[in-house]
Design an enzyme around this catalytic site. Structure first.
Site, short mmCIF file in Angstrom:
data_model
loop_
_atom_site.label_atom_id
_atom_site.label_comp_id
_atom_site.label_asym_id
_atom_site.label_seq_id
_atom_site.Cartn_x
_atom_site.Cartn_y
_atom_site.Cartn_z
N CYS A 103 0.78 -1.17 0.08
CA CYS A 103 0.10 0.04 -0.07
C CYS A 103 0.91 1.38 -0.06
O CYS A 103 1.31 1.44 1.20
CB CYS A 103 -0.97 -0.13 1.15
SG CYS A 103 -1.76 1.58 1.56
N CYS A 135 -0.18 3.96 2.40
CA CYS A 135 0.51 3.57 4.00
C CYS A 135 1.87 3.86 3.90
O CYS A 135 2.21 4.32 5.02
CB CYS A 135 0.18 2.05 4.20
SG CYS A 135 -1.32 1.46 3.92
#
Length: 114
Positions: free
Chosen positions: A34, A37
């Site tokens: 991600c 993230c």
């Protein structure tokens, strides 16, 4: 990220590190793939350092802890959940800056901006 900032937890340690913690705990549900993230890690680390003693900040890799991710219905990442007394009291979906975290969580945690 340094070892003392945001501590990782997993399916085995989630209850003791989050649900049974004596302080509020902000949990970052993330994944290595991600990109949002990854971009959020510095802000989350700064937030954790700045508010140490007020709340704990933990992270859960959803790929390594699928039971916890499923239990809290994590569908998008990053998802942050604020736990108090073992219960979710607030959820944030999507990346945030440190100032956004302070603004969004400040009232819940009675955070003072330094």
């Amino acid at each position: 990220m340094t070892a003392n900032d945001v501590q990782p937890v997993n399916d085995d340690t989630f209850a003791s590190e989050v649900l049974e913690h004596d302080q509020p705990v902000l949990v970052d549900f993330w994944a290595t793939w991600c990109s949002a993230c990854q971009l959020m890690f510095p802000a989350l680390n700064d937030f954790a350092r700045e508010y140490e003693g007020v709340l704990a900040v933990r992270k859960v890799d959803v790929d390594e802890s699928p039971l916890t991710a499923e239990r809290y219905a994590i569908g998008s990442m990053p998802t942050l959940k604020l736990f108090r007394g073992g219960e979710v009291v607030h959820t944030i979906v999507g990346a945030r800056t440190k100032s956004s975290l302070v603004a969004e969580l400040g009232e819940l945690l009675q955070l003072a901006t330094p």
